[in-house]
Design a protein around this motif. Structure first.
Motif, PDB file in Angstrom:
ATOM      1  N   SER A 189       0.958  -1.120   0.003  1.00  0.00           N
ATOM      2  CA  SER A 189       0.101   0.094   0.038  1.00  0.00           C
ATOM      3  C   SER A 189       0.969   1.015   0.043  1.00  0.00           C
ATOM      4  O   SER A 189       1.987   1.159   0.390  1.00  0.00           O
ATOM      5  N   CYS A 190       0.287   2.255  -0.637  1.00  0.00           N
ATOM      6  CA  CYS A 190       1.258   3.663  -0.405  1.00  0.00           C
ATOM      7  C   CYS A 190      -0.070   4.510   0.075  1.00  0.00           C
ATOM      8  O   CYS A 190      -1.112   4.909  -0.706  1.00  0.00           O
TER       9      CYS A 190
ATOM     10  N   MET B  85       5.482  10.020   1.337  1.00  0.00           N
ATOM     11  CA  MET B  85       4.509   8.853   1.205  1.00  0.00           C
ATOM     12  C   MET B  85       4.897   7.558   1.911  1.00  0.00           C
ATOM     13  O   MET B  85       6.229   7.585   2.304  1.00  0.00           O
ATOM     14  N   GLN B  86       4.171   6.746   2.448  1.00  0.00           N
ATOM     15  CA  GLN B  86       4.446   5.785   3.175  1.00  0.00           C
ATOM     16  C   GLN B  86       4.004   4.410   2.569  1.00  0.00           C
ATOM     17  O   GLN B  86       2.799   4.224   2.524  1.00  0.00           O
ATOM     18  N   PHE B  87       5.253   3.531   2.219  1.00  0.00           N
ATOM     19  CA  PHE B  87       4.642   2.276   1.537  1.00  0.00           C
ATOM     20  C   PHE B  87       4.790   1.352   2.618  1.00  0.00           C
ATOM     21  O   PHE B  87       5.619   1.212   3.331  1.00  0.00           O
ATOM     22  N   ARG B  88       3.792   0.583   2.602  1.00  0.00           N
ATOM     23  CA  ARG B  88       3.511  -0.601   3.491  1.00  0.00           C
ATOM     24  C   ARG B  88       3.310  -2.023   2.990  1.00  0.00           C
ATOM     25  O   ARG B  88       2.612  -2.072   2.059  1.00  0.00           O
ATOM     26  N   ILE B  89       4.214  -2.965   3.380  1.00  0.00           N
ATOM     27  CA  ILE B  89       3.773  -4.318   2.919  1.00  0.00           C
ATOM     28  C   ILE B  89       2.766  -5.091   3.949  1.00  0.00           C
ATOM     29  O   ILE B  89       3.344  -4.895   4.992  1.00  0.00           O
ATOM     30  N   ARG B  90       2.007  -5.518   3.355  1.00  0.00           N
ATOM     31  CA  ARG B  90       1.054  -6.338   4.213  1.00  0.00           C
ATOM     32  C   ARG B  90       1.284  -7.624   4.284  1.00  0.00           C
ATOM     33  O   ARG B  90       1.127  -8.531   3.363  1.00  0.00           O
TER      34      ARG B  90
ATOM     35  N   PRO C 203       5.920  -4.038   7.670  1.00  0.00           N
ATOM     36  CA  PRO C 203       6.959  -3.101   7.639  1.00  0.00           C
ATOM     37  C   PRO C 203       6.611  -1.887   6.798  1.00  0.00           C
ATOM     38  O   PRO C 203       5.677  -2.070   5.730  1.00  0.00           O
ATOM     39  N   ALA C 204       7.092  -0.668   6.987  1.00  0.00           N
ATOM     40  CA  ALA C 204       6.713   0.513   6.354  1.00  0.00           C
ATOM     41  C   ALA C 204       8.098   1.186   5.853  1.00  0.00           C
ATOM     42  O   ALA C 204       9.212   1.090   6.327  1.00  0.00           O
TER      43      ALA C 204
END
Length: 86
Positions: free
Chosen positions: A42-43, A57-62, A68-69
């Motif tokens: 997600s971004c 922007m914050q990228f997050r791995i689900r 982790p972001a």
């Protein structure tokens, strides 16, 4: 990757077979960015959605147990065709 006392920078590039205008839209239009990204990634903007230099922007791995972001700061477009610094 470059290191300084309090900051680590990471640069990555990928080859995309599309016009520069189409690729740029994936970064400038939030809905298109969501469609283009892997569903596990997600971004979200920090503040208002913007690609202006300095915006974040914050990228997050689900992942099931850990998410982790990465906080990303827009650095601007490079003079080289097809390369956008994020």
């Amino acid at each position: 990757m470059t290191h300084s006392r309090s900051k680590i920078s990471f640069e990555n590039s990928i080859l995309i077979r599309a016009t520069a205008t189409r690729v740029e839209r994936c970064f400038t239009e939030q809905a298109l960015m969501r469609h283009w990204l892997n569903p596990a990634l997600s971004c979200e903007p920090v503040g208002d959605w913007s690609t202006a230099v300095g915006s974040q922007m914050q990228f997050r791995i689900r992942l099931p147990l850990w998410q982790p972001a990465l906080l990303s700061t827009a650095a601007g477009a490079s003079a080289r065709v097809g390369r956008l610094g994020i």
